[in-house]
Write a protein that holds these residues in place. Sequence first.
Motif, PDB file in Angstrom:
ATOM      1  N   TRP A 117     -20.580  67.815  -6.440  1.00  0.00           N
ATOM      2  CA  TRP A 117     -21.243  66.951  -7.429  1.00  0.00           C
ATOM      3  C   TRP A 117     -22.722  66.792  -7.093  1.00  0.00           C
ATOM      4  O   TRP A 117     -23.585  66.881  -7.971  1.00  0.00           O
ATOM      5  CB  TRP A 117     -20.536  65.597  -7.459  1.00  0.00           C
ATOM      6  N   LEU A 118     -23.036  66.567  -5.827  1.00  0.00           N
ATOM      7  CA  LEU A 118     -24.429  66.414  -5.407  1.00  0.00           C
ATOM      8  C   LEU A 118     -25.233  67.686  -5.656  1.00  0.00           C
ATOM      9  O   LEU A 118     -26.427  67.632  -5.959  1.00  0.00           O
ATOM     10  CB  LEU A 118     -24.493  66.043  -3.921  1.00  0.00           C
ATOM     11  N   GLN A 119     -24.573  68.827  -5.551  1.00  0.00           N
ATOM     12  CA  GLN A 119     -25.273  70.099  -5.690  1.00  0.00           C
ATOM     13  C   GLN A 119     -25.646  70.395  -7.135  1.00  0.00           C
ATOM     14  O   GLN A 119     -26.652  71.069  -7.383  1.00  0.00           O
ATOM     15  CB  GLN A 119     -24.386  71.221  -5.135  1.00  0.00           C
ATOM     16  N   ARG A 120     -24.878  69.878  -8.094  1.00  0.00           N
ATOM     17  CA  ARG A 120     -25.139  70.238  -9.498  1.00  0.00           C
ATOM     18  C   ARG A 120     -25.487  69.038 -10.385  1.00  0.00           C
ATOM     19  O   ARG A 120     -25.374  69.106 -11.614  1.00  0.00           O
ATOM     20  CB  ARG A 120     -23.925  70.969 -10.069  1.00  0.00           C
ATOM     21  N   THR A 121     -25.924  67.940  -9.754  1.00  0.00           N
ATOM     22  CA  THR A 121     -26.297  66.730 -10.496  1.00  0.00           C
ATOM     23  C   THR A 121     -27.775  66.443 -10.283  1.00  0.00           C
ATOM     24  O   THR A 121     -28.293  66.635  -9.178  1.00  0.00           O
ATOM     25  CB  THR A 121     -25.450  65.536 -10.004  1.00  0.00           C
ATOM     26  N   PRO A 122     -28.484  65.993 -11.307  1.00  0.00           N
ATOM     27  CA  PRO A 122     -29.913  65.676 -11.144  1.00  0.00           C
ATOM     28  C   PRO A 122     -30.152  64.723  -9.981  1.00  0.00           C
ATOM     29  O   PRO A 122     -29.355  63.828  -9.692  1.00  0.00           O
ATOM     30  CB  PRO A 122     -30.275  65.034 -12.482  1.00  0.00           C
ATOM     31  N   VAL A 123     -31.286  64.913  -9.322  1.00  0.00           N
ATOM     32  CA  VAL A 123     -31.574  64.206  -8.077  1.00  0.00           C
ATOM     33  C   VAL A 123     -31.642  62.691  -8.266  1.00  0.00           C
ATOM     34  O   VAL A 123     -31.341  61.934  -7.347  1.00  0.00           O
ATOM     35  CB  VAL A 123     -32.879  64.752  -7.453  1.00  0.00           C
ATOM     36  N   VAL A 124     -32.004  62.239  -9.463  1.00  0.00           N
ATOM     37  CA  VAL A 124     -32.113  60.794  -9.681  1.00  0.00           C
ATOM     38  C   VAL A 124     -30.768  60.100  -9.511  1.00  0.00           C
ATOM     39  O   VAL A 124     -30.704  58.926  -9.125  1.00  0.00           O
ATOM     40  CB  VAL A 124     -32.700  60.490 -11.078  1.00  0.00           C
ATOM     41  N   TYR A 125     -29.683  60.815  -9.798  1.00  0.00           N
ATOM     42  CA  TYR A 125     -28.347  60.246  -9.600  1.00  0.00           C
ATOM     43  C   TYR A 125     -27.878  60.443  -8.159  1.00  0.00           C
ATOM     44  O   TYR A 125     -27.158  59.609  -7.622  1.00  0.00           O
ATOM     45  CB  TYR A 125     -27.352  60.882 -10.574  1.00  0.00           C
ATOM     46  N   CYS A 126     -28.296  61.545  -7.550  1.00  0.00           N
ATOM     47  CA  CYS A 126     -27.900  61.805  -6.163  1.00  0.00           C
ATOM     48  C   CYS A 126     -28.422  60.726  -5.223  1.00  0.00           C
ATOM     49  O   CYS A 126     -27.718  60.296  -4.305  1.00  0.00           O
ATOM     50  CB  CYS A 126     -28.406  63.183  -5.719  1.00  0.00           C
ATOM     51  N   VAL A 127     -29.661  60.285  -5.447  1.00  0.00           N
ATOM     52  CA  VAL A 127     -30.224  59.273  -4.559  1.00  0.00           C
ATOM     53  C   VAL A 127     -29.532  57.927  -4.763  1.00  0.00           C
ATOM     54  O   VAL A 127     -29.480  57.107  -3.847  1.00  0.00           O
ATOM     55  CB  VAL A 127     -31.749  59.149  -4.738  1.00  0.00           C
ATOM     56  N   ARG A 128     -28.980  57.689  -5.943  1.00  0.00           N
ATOM     57  CA  ARG A 128     -28.230  56.448  -6.167  1.00  0.00           C
ATOM     58  C   ARG A 128     -26.947  56.435  -5.350  1.00  0.00           C
ATOM     59  O   ARG A 128     -26.575  55.414  -4.767  1.00  0.00           O
ATOM     60  CB  ARG A 128     -27.924  56.271  -7.656  1.00  0.00           C
ATOM     61  N   LEU A 129     -26.261  57.575  -5.304  1.00  0.00           N
ATOM     62  CA  LEU A 129     -25.065  57.658  -4.468  1.00  0.00           C
ATOM     63  C   LEU A 129     -25.433  57.532  -2.998  1.00  0.00           C
ATOM     64  O   LEU A 129     -24.747  56.845  -2.226  1.00  0.00           O
ATOM     65  CB  LEU A 129     -24.344  58.985  -4.725  1.00  0.00           C
ATOM     66  N   ALA A 130     -26.524  58.187  -2.595  1.00  0.00           N
ATOM     67  CA  ALA A 130     -26.963  58.100  -1.201  1.00  0.00           C
ATOM     68  C   ALA A 130     -27.280  56.652  -0.819  1.00  0.00           C
ATOM     69  O   ALA A 130     -26.898  56.189   0.264  1.00  0.00           O
ATOM     70  CB  ALA A 130     -28.199  58.986  -0.983  1.00  0.00           C
ATOM     71  N   ARG A 131     -27.950  55.926  -1.705  1.00  0.00           N
ATOM     72  CA  ARG A 131     -28.288  54.530  -1.410  1.00  0.00           C
ATOM     73  C   ARG A 131     -27.030  53.680  -1.262  1.00  0.00           C
ATOM     74  O   ARG A 131     -26.951  52.805  -0.390  1.00  0.00           O
ATOM     75  CB  ARG A 131     -29.186  53.954  -2.511  1.00  0.00           C
ATOM     76  N   ALA A 132     -26.036  53.920  -2.106  1.00  0.00           N
ATOM     77  CA  ALA A 132     -24.784  53.155  -2.013  1.00  0.00           C
ATOM     78  C   ALA A 132     -24.113  53.375  -0.659  1.00  0.00           C
ATOM     79  O   ALA A 132     -23.617  52.419  -0.029  1.00  0.00           O
ATOM     80  CB  ALA A 132     -23.841  53.559  -3.153  1.00  0.00           C
ATOM     81  N   LEU A 133     -24.091  54.610  -0.185  1.00  0.00           N
ATOM     82  CA  LEU A 133     -23.460  54.904   1.105  1.00  0.00           C
ATOM     83  C   LEU A 133     -24.261  54.327   2.261  1.00  0.00           C
ATOM     84  O   LEU A 133     -23.700  53.813   3.235  1.00  0.00           O
ATOM     85  CB  LEU A 133     -23.299  56.419   1.270  1.00  0.00           C
TER      86      LEU A 133
END
Length: 429
Positions: A117-133
């Motif tokens: 999911w992280l590999q094929r999703t725009p970075v603006v959403y990836c950083v949201r998941l990273a922040r949650a973790l």
Amino acid sequence: MSDIRHSLLRRDALSAAKEVLYHLDIYFSSQLQSAPLPLVDKGPVELLEEFVYQVPKERGAQPKDQSKDSVRQIIFSSLFSPQGNKADDSRMSLLGKLVSMAVAVCRIPVLECAASWLQRTPVVYCVRLARALVDDYCCLVPGSVQTLRQIFSASPRFCCQFITSVTALYDLSSDDLIPPLDLLDMIVSWIFEDSRLILITFLNTPIAANLPIGFLELTPLTGLIRWCVKAPLAYKRKKKPSLSNGHVAAKAAPDSAGLDRDPHLLYSKLHLSVLQVLMVLQVHLTEKNLYGRLGLILFDHMVPLVEEINRLADELNPLNASQEIELSLDRLAQALQVAMASGALLCTRDDLRTLCSRLPHNNLLQLVISGPVPQSPHAALPPGFYPHIHTPPLGYGAVPAHPAAHPALPTHPGHTFLSGMGFPFRPIR
């Protein structure tokens, strides 16, 4: 038999077993009318094993596993791929909770889906998941980072994508965007233990010469270089006293969790690991037939980095931050040189001169942007290699044991220049 099986799959176990016996009674009664001793073929036996003895039907273990993985990936993608509507906030909230729980119980299939999911999703959403973790494991509960740390061996692919995401999130542009010490310590320990971790996505992904814009990069190399280069200046800025109503603000209390861990040493270790990875990249790029065609470190991403360094240097006042500025520029010079020599950064020396022209003077950086110079016929070094202009190198042709670990004196560069590393372009005559 296939039609019978499909109807049985919709029943509970007891009802399916009774139905199997009923159909087999009819089947064998019909067979006995045509032959006194009918042969029992494979179909009825498989039905008995699956629905009476509860033995799962196997059609080859490997294809079955592959099918399960594919179905799981498709379901995960359909659940959590952003659609650009109001439901995206709910999707991201649920995804953060799911992946956080997967980390807690070390659920590898979910972590692998999250990596894709992280590999094929725009970075603006990836950083949201990273922040949650990061919030769950590095900020809310002290010591919980150990749970996150353990997934290093369980899902290296997820770890690689997670590192790429957090380097995009924490760009050190402000004090709030300096990575938490627990996060930094964990990432440095991962990479220092096995530096190949940051190349996993690159090595295991079919790659085109042109990468999509707006998504995570194939490796976290650019983000890690940004961390190492900006860290001395960002931490100096963080310590800088601010004025409030004409008075110097009181110093913040030290972080008790970081008393026994020096972030400057952690960034030094990280810088060494990044240089080591860059030095082996030429082999991997050549194996993939991408050498000279694909830059894993984009020149366009180096432009804002250099601009930020220049801005920070001006903001901090060179008289008060000369050592930090020197260290930052030394690390930048080392990263640029090794990245260009390995083919990870594709640019010319003219591009580099223009890019670095506004930076404060740095002897090592001047050597890098000067590039290889023509050698006299009696020179000891082969053509295309850097001469030892200032001091004899401490470790000819190798990365120094502690690259840019401590700031050099302003009047003399105290860092080894990688003189044995040739550039993949011709010297300017």
